[in-house]
Design a protein around this motif. Structure first.
Motif, PDB file in Angstrom:
ATOM      1  N   UNK A   1      11.243 -41.005 124.442  1.00  0.00           N
ATOM      2  CA  UNK A   1      10.321 -42.083 124.049  1.00  0.00           C
ATOM      3  C   UNK A   1      10.605 -43.301 124.916  1.00  0.00           C
ATOM      4  N   UNK A   2       9.545 -43.976 125.341  1.00  0.00           N
ATOM      5  CA  UNK A   2       9.691 -45.201 126.101  1.00  0.00           C
ATOM      6  C   UNK A   2       8.869 -46.294 125.433  1.00  0.00           C
ATOM      7  N   UNK A   3       9.425 -47.464 125.374  1.00  0.00           N
ATOM      8  CA  UNK A   3       8.679 -48.595 124.829  1.00  0.00           C
ATOM      9  C   UNK A   3       7.555 -48.944 125.800  1.00  0.00           C
ATOM     10  N   UNK A   4       6.365 -49.162 125.278  1.00  0.00           N
ATOM     11  CA  UNK A   4       5.238 -49.518 126.132  1.00  0.00           C
ATOM     12  C   UNK A   4       4.754 -50.937 125.880  1.00  0.00           C
ATOM     13  N   UNK A   5       5.097 -51.490 124.709  1.00  0.00           N
ATOM     14  CA  UNK A   5       4.648 -52.833 124.398  1.00  0.00           C
ATOM     15  C   UNK A   5       5.579 -53.456 123.365  1.00  0.00           C
ATOM     16  N   UNK A   6       5.873 -54.731 123.556  1.00  0.00           N
ATOM     17  CA  UNK A   6       6.662 -55.495 122.596  1.00  0.00           C
ATOM     18  C   UNK A   6       5.813 -56.678 122.155  1.00  0.00           C
ATOM     19  N   UNK A   7       5.755 -56.910 120.839  1.00  0.00           N
ATOM     20  CA  UNK A   7       4.998 -58.030 120.302  1.00  0.00           C
ATOM     21  C   UNK A   7       5.956 -58.896 119.497  1.00  0.00           C
ATOM     22  N   UNK A   8       5.962 -60.199 119.806  1.00  0.00           N
ATOM     23  CA  UNK A   8       6.797 -61.158 119.076  1.00  0.00           C
ATOM     24  C   UNK A   8       5.872 -62.045 118.260  1.00  0.00           C
ATOM     25  N   UNK A   9       6.107 -62.097 116.948  1.00  0.00           N
ATOM     26  CA  UNK A   9       5.310 -62.931 116.055  1.00  0.00           C
ATOM     27  C   UNK A   9       6.119 -64.172 115.701  1.00  0.00           C
ATOM     28  N   UNK A  10       5.484 -65.342 115.790  1.00  0.00           N
ATOM     29  CA  UNK A  10       6.134 -66.608 115.490  1.00  0.00           C
ATOM     30  C   UNK A  10       5.707 -67.103 114.109  1.00  0.00           C
ATOM     31  N   UNK A  11       6.501 -67.982 113.539  1.00  0.00           N
ATOM     32  CA  UNK A  11       6.251 -68.467 112.185  1.00  0.00           C
ATOM     33  C   UNK A  11       4.962 -69.275 112.061  1.00  0.00           C
ATOM     34  N   UNK A  12       4.425 -69.786 113.184  1.00  0.00           N
ATOM     35  CA  UNK A  12       3.186 -70.554 113.103  1.00  0.00           C
ATOM     36  C   UNK A  12       1.941 -69.673 113.181  1.00  0.00           C
ATOM     37  N   UNK A  13       2.140 -68.344 113.199  1.00  0.00           N
ATOM     38  CA  UNK A  13       1.010 -67.433 113.240  1.00  0.00           C
ATOM     39  C   UNK A  13       0.635 -66.996 114.647  1.00  0.00           C
ATOM     40  N   UNK A  14       1.232 -67.580 115.654  1.00  0.00           N
ATOM     41  CA  UNK A  14       0.921 -67.180 117.017  1.00  0.00           C
ATOM     42  C   UNK A  14       1.794 -65.988 117.402  1.00  0.00           C
TER      43      UNK A  14
END
Length: 121
Positions: free
Chosen positions: A100-113
């Motif tokens: 398995x290889x990571x294809x996407x990383x998503x970081x969510x911030x506390x302000x909703x962005x």
């Protein structure tokens, strides 16, 4: 709800030490439209909200619209962490298990962005 947005608009005006007229001039709207917004007669248009956020990057869109988040937003440079002595940054990459290889990383911030990063291939 209009009165809450009006309060946030007043907060912006006071934060920058502006008059209602100078605020209207800076964001490029009629002075009377600001007056109507502050008195609760009109709701802010999408165009108005975008002009505020574009003119004043410290104004968080979510904060302006619904009071969530903070104003002024923190300067991103205040949150930069020195990683030279960070033990995590010295960890050697490992081979993914089960091919398995990571294809996407998503970081969510506390302000909703959020920010997303695609894996390089």
């Amino acid at each position: 709800m209009n009165d809450l947005i009006a309060k946030r608009i007043r907060t912006i005006i006071e934060h920058y030490g502006l008059t209602v007229s100078s605020f209207a001039d800076k964001i490029g709207v009629q002075r009377s439209s600001i007056s109507h917004l502050l008195k609760g007669r009109n709701k802010p248009s999408l165009d108005f909200v975008l002009k505020v956020v574009q003119t004043y990057p410290e104004v968080n869109l979510y904060w302006l619209l619904n009071g969530k988040g903070q104003f002024p937003t923190e300067d991103i440079t205040d949150n930069i962490v020195e990683v030279q002595n960070d033990p995590i940054s010295k960890v050697e990459p490992t081979t993914p298990q089960n091919n398995k290889e990571a294809v996407k990383i998503v970081i969510f911030y506390s302000d909703g962005s959020f920010e997303s990063f695609n894996a390089k291939k």
